[in-house]
Design a protein around this motif. Structure first.
Motif, PDB file in Angstrom:
ATOM      1  N   UNK A  17     -36.373 -64.247   5.533  1.00 42.44           N
ATOM      2  CA  UNK A  17     -36.494 -65.418   6.030  1.00 42.44           C
ATOM      3  C   UNK A  17     -35.351 -65.646   6.960  1.00 42.44           C
ATOM      4  N   UNK A  18     -34.600 -64.492   7.386  1.00 45.46           N
ATOM      5  CA  UNK A  18     -33.504 -64.616   8.572  1.00 45.46           C
ATOM      6  C   UNK A  18     -34.540 -64.862   9.900  1.00 45.46           C
ATOM      7  N   UNK A  19     -34.046 -65.551  10.521  1.00 42.44           N
ATOM      8  CA  UNK A  19     -34.412 -65.911  11.897  1.00 42.44           C
ATOM      9  C   UNK A  19     -33.891 -64.830  12.908  1.00 42.44           C
ATOM     10  N   UNK A  20     -34.667 -64.698  14.306  1.00 40.82           N
ATOM     11  CA  UNK A  20     -34.271 -63.671  15.096  1.00 40.82           C
ATOM     12  C   UNK A  20     -32.752 -64.031  15.611  1.00 40.82           C
ATOM     13  N   UNK A  21     -32.155 -65.300  15.742  1.00 35.73           N
ATOM     14  CA  UNK A  21     -30.814 -65.523  16.166  1.00 35.73           C
ATOM     15  C   UNK A  21     -29.889 -64.979  15.164  1.00 35.73           C
ATOM     16  N   UNK A  22     -30.236 -64.928  13.746  1.00 29.68           N
ATOM     17  CA  UNK A  22     -29.153 -64.619  13.042  1.00 29.68           C
ATOM     18  C   UNK A  22     -29.129 -63.202  12.624  1.00 29.68           C
TER      19      UNK A  22
END
Length: 154
Positions: A17-22
């Motif tokens: 569920x991590x986003x691209x930014x993270x």
């Protein structure tokens, strides 16, 4: 595929569920780099999506079986299409050796497995089956060791 691709996929495997930014922050690269790599891996077919990791036993399908099917010559696509219509058929592989197709089946019980096997046997052009029930899964399906090897290559 290079070390950064592998590290990105390992990160997403651990925390889908991590986003691209993270992801970019944890990997120490630009956001655009992560996005471009994810886009490229999706286009090339390496990254096919982000499905949830489901426990079929917890969903009521605690029995797993494998069936080896012998089919009429030249009928693989037709048989595979019919097998795909059976919900309990989780995967089908065309193989070499004695059988033609290797099929993973799930069921709720032995009686339910019999029902599913009867459906498989009823598929036109299936000549013979041999079914084995899985007692346990000491090594579940995995890709992590392959990604770790690639991640360490650079």
């Amino acid at each position: 595929m290079d070390s950064l691709d592998a590290r990105l996929l390992l990160l997403l495997a651990d925390e889908p569920r991590l986003g691209v930014l993270e992801c970019s922050r944890r990997l120490g690269v630009a956001r655009g780099t992560v996005q471009a790599r994810m886009d490229r891996m999706q286009r090339s077919g390496i990254l096919r999506g982000f499905p949830p990791d489901l426990d079929l036993a917890e969903m009521g399908y605690g029995l797993t079986a494998f069936a080896v099917l012998e089919i009429a010559q030249g009928r693989r696509d037709a048989v595979a299409a019919k097998l795909a219509a059976i919900g309990e058929v989780c995967e089908v592989h065309a193989t070499t050796g004695q059988g033609d197709l290797f099929v993973r089946i799930v069921a709720r019980s032995n009686a339910d497995l019999q029902r599913v096997v009867d459906e498989v046997v009823a598929v036109p052009h299936v000549l013979r089956t041999s079914t084995s029930i899985a007692l346990s899964t000491p090594v579940p399906p995995r890709f992590r060791p392959l990604l770790e090897r690639i991640a360490e290559e650079e």
